[in-house]
Write an enzyme that holds these catalytic residues in place. Structure first.
Site, PDB file in Angstrom:
ATOM      1  N   HIS B 121     -37.249 -25.619  48.029  1.00 25.52           N
ATOM      2  CA  HIS B 121     -37.037 -24.868  49.243  1.00 25.52           C
ATOM      3  C   HIS B 121     -37.642 -25.766  50.208  1.00 25.52           C
ATOM      4  CE1 HIS B 121     -38.664 -22.235  52.586  1.00 25.52           C
ATOM      5  NE2 HIS B 121     -37.879 -21.229  51.974  1.00 25.52           N
ATOM      6  N   ASP B 203     -44.691 -24.287  42.904  1.00 24.43           N
ATOM      7  CA  ASP B 203     -44.303 -23.230  43.936  1.00 24.43           C
ATOM      8  C   ASP B 203     -43.798 -21.746  43.299  1.00 24.43           C
ATOM      9  OD1 ASP B 203     -41.618 -22.988  46.598  1.00 24.43           O
ATOM     10  OD2 ASP B 203     -43.190 -21.758  45.984  1.00 24.43           O
ATOM     11  N   GLN B 206     -41.308 -17.397  44.071  1.00 26.69           N
ATOM     12  CA  GLN B 206     -40.399 -16.620  43.304  1.00 26.69           C
ATOM     13  C   GLN B 206     -40.701 -16.174  41.996  1.00 26.69           C
ATOM     14  OE1 GLN B 206     -37.810 -15.065  45.133  1.00 26.69           O
ATOM     15  NE2 GLN B 206     -37.806 -16.515  46.904  1.00 26.69           N
ATOM     16  N   LYS B 229     -43.541 -11.799  49.382  1.00 26.94           N
ATOM     17  CA  LYS B 229     -42.573 -11.626  48.393  1.00 26.94           C
ATOM     18  C   LYS B 229     -43.143 -10.769  46.953  1.00 26.94           C
ATOM     19  CE  LYS B 229     -40.560 -15.991  49.805  1.00 26.94           C
ATOM     20  NZ  LYS B 229     -39.469 -15.741  50.691  1.00 26.94           N
ATOM     21  N   CYS B 369     -32.701 -22.208  53.052  1.00 28.94           N
ATOM     22  CA  CYS B 369     -33.770 -23.416  53.276  1.00 28.94           C
ATOM     23  C   CYS B 369     -33.771 -24.250  52.299  1.00 28.94           C
ATOM     24  CB  CYS B 369     -35.438 -22.603  53.517  1.00 28.94           C
ATOM     25  SG  CYS B 369     -35.557 -21.669  54.823  1.00 28.94           S
TER      26      CYS B 369
END
Lengths: 130, 412
Positions: B121, B203, B206, B229, B369
């Site tokens: 991303h 990261d 997700q 999220k 993105c």
């Protein structure tokens, strides 16, 4: 306007039939524009004769159906015009090409073609000024 | 917890879209917020609202306690050792920029290597790109297979200069779950002969809401995530920093709340986490995030992942039954979350999303993105459907039926 009413038979006809969606080997003007909102990119090439009349157009686009359909309608409409006439085209003209009530975000899609054309003629050749 | 009743916990599912039930399949962009989390925020704002740490009155004490309790709940949720290892930020993007500035400025020098992947991303790519430019460091890129696997075995980089590695736990465009433990081990092994220990940024935007994530067992130094999220509010997120590297961290933003002493010519700074939380924090956001962690833990992250995997299988199976659908990344669900990027031949993805909208189905269309990956694949845009704990087979059925509707309109 709901999105289903947007995809009318007329709009889809212009999406499916795009005679000017082609490459042009010899051209005099090149322009491009994009709509970051939905990834619409249009590159347009314009060929003129000695009098400055548009004799052919070729554009490249893999954007949404709205942007492609409007570009197709625009291309059909401007072949034969004098190149300097393109400077006078505006958003209202484009929106009136077909009877559709566009939401603000889809208006941006519809206008990408015009912006590419405007980019092509931004430094118009002096020979063809009226 | 019966997943079939879970939609009742979210008022938004009472909403109709073009007179149809809401089939929300855009969870990778943001998740919906349950009433419990909204109630916790309202409870704070109506009964305990005050600024933290800056008053000696009841409301301020209560607000401070609630804020710091929230930190502890979030720390436990991700397996941190102590709550000080969790910094509240305004989301994963903010957290990544914080690492690039507070750690990067102090530790990256000319000639150092920063390693990222080509499918990150933008929030986990551009901060490193700009850091490398500022410091004259080298940004190296891990390639990804068409199935979404990170190709680290044949990495041809200068491991003696490797200082930082950053990658996503789960890809927001391919849905692939990366084997973080082994990737970290593999790269550490390659660096060990040079006596070099790079820092690892993960990261988790997700991942943390889809299955249990334990930072200690993964072996990463930093983990970032966003509240919105994971059934939490917007404007809040977290950054985990391993306390063993606290001494490597400089400052990020300057101002009230992060200082130790200030004179007219100099300032000294407090300790982590407060050193990295300048200004009045998003107190109700932090409380909402903690409540979201509780909400997810009560359901059970393993239950959520099992539910999602079943639905991912159904989604993939149903999509593959249709002709003219191109699926990007893995075609099976085993190492994925319930996220699929796809295209329907002959239908631009933005138009597909618009037609699905009229059928009550929310998906995303665009580049998500991740522009470099789309460029490499020579695709303009993709459609992306992503399921979560409140989705069911009816939502997938509505997606399939909407795609068929689009195919009729486009005569595909």
């Amino acid at each position: 306007m709901t999105n289903n009413l947007l995809y009318t038979k007329e709009l889809m006809h212009y999406f499916k039939n795009q005679p000017y969606k082609k490459d042009l080997q010899n051209y005099d003007y090149f322009g491009k524009a994009s709509n970051d909102h939905c990834g619409d990119n249009i590159e347009v090439k314009i060929k003129v004769n000695e009098e400055g009349e548009i004799v052919d157009i070729g554009y490249k686009s893999d954007g949404c159906a709205v942007s492609q359909s409007y570009m197709s309608m625009l291309a059909e409409d401007i072949v034969g015009l004098n190149i300097s006439g393109l400077l006078k085209l505006n958003d209202n003209y484009v929106e009136s090409l077909i009877d559709l009530d566009l939401t603000p975000s889809r208006k941006n899609c519809a206008l990408v073609g015009l912006r590419a054309i405007k980019d092509a003629v931004k430094e118009i050749d002096d020979r063809f000024d009226n | 917890m019966l997943f079939k009743d879970i939609k009742k916990e979210f008022k938004i599912f009472n909403r109709k879209i073009f007179d149809k039930n809401l089939h929300y399949l855009d969870n990778a962009a943001t998740t919906q917020i349950p009433d419990k989390v909204l109630n916790a925020i309202i409870e704070f704002e109506t009964k305990h609202r005050a600024n933290v740490k800056r008053g000696n009155h009841t409301l301020s004490e209560e607000a401070t306690n609630l804020y710091e309790e929230s930190r502890k709940i979030v720390a436990d949720f991700i397996g941190a050792s102590v709550s000080d290892e969790v910094i509240f930020t305004n989301g994963a993007t903010d957290s990544l920029n914080l690492v690039a500035i507070a750690w990067g400025e102090k530790n990256i020098n000319e000639g150092d290597v920063i390693l990222v992947t080509e499918v990150e991303h933008h929030s986990n790519f551009v901060p490193w790109l700009e850091l490398a430019k500022r410091k004259n460091a080298k940004l190296e890129i891990i390639k990804v297979s068409d199935e979404g696997k990170l190709l680290i075995d044949d990495l041809n980089i200068d491991f003696s200069k490797l200082k930082l590695v950053s990658f996503a736990h789960v890809s927001n465009v391919l849905g692939v779950v990366n084997d973080v433990k082994n990737i970290v081990k593999n790269i550490k092994n390659k660096c060990s002969k040079f006596n070099v220990t790079p820092r690892f940024v993960l990261d988790g935007a997700q991942s943390v809401s889809h299955f249990k994530v334990n930072v200690k067992s993964l072996g990463v130094d930093f983990l970032v995530f966003s509240g919105h999220k994971m059934c939490g509010p917007f404007g809040i997120g977290g950054l985990y920093i391993n306390r063993n590297i606290f001494n490597e961290i400089g400052e990020y933003k300057y101002g009230g709340g992060m200082i130790k002493e200030v004179s007219l010519t100099n300032a000294t700074y407090g300790k982590i986490p407060h050193k990295l939380e300048a200004g009045t924090p998003n107190i109700s956001g932090a409380i909402g995030l903690a409540e979201a962690c509780k909400f997810l833990s009560d359901i059970g992250l393993e239950n959520i992942y099992n539910h999602e995997k079943k639905l991912a299988k159904y989604l993939l199976d149903e999509l593959q039954k249709l002709n003219d659908v191109i699926i990007y990344g893995p075609k099976t669900y085993e190492n994925k979350i319930g996220l699929v990027s796809f295209n329907v031949m002959g239908i631009p993805s933005h138009d597909l999303a618009s037609i699905l909208d009229v059928n009550g189905v929310a998906i995303r269309s665009g580049q998500h993105c991740v522009m470099p990956w789309h460029t490499r694949q020579t695709i303009s845009t993709t459609a992306r459907a992503s399921v979560y704990l409140y989705n069911d087979e009816k939502d997938v059925d509505a997606l399939i039926s909407g795609i068929k509707n689009a195919k009729d309109i486009f005569i595909v």
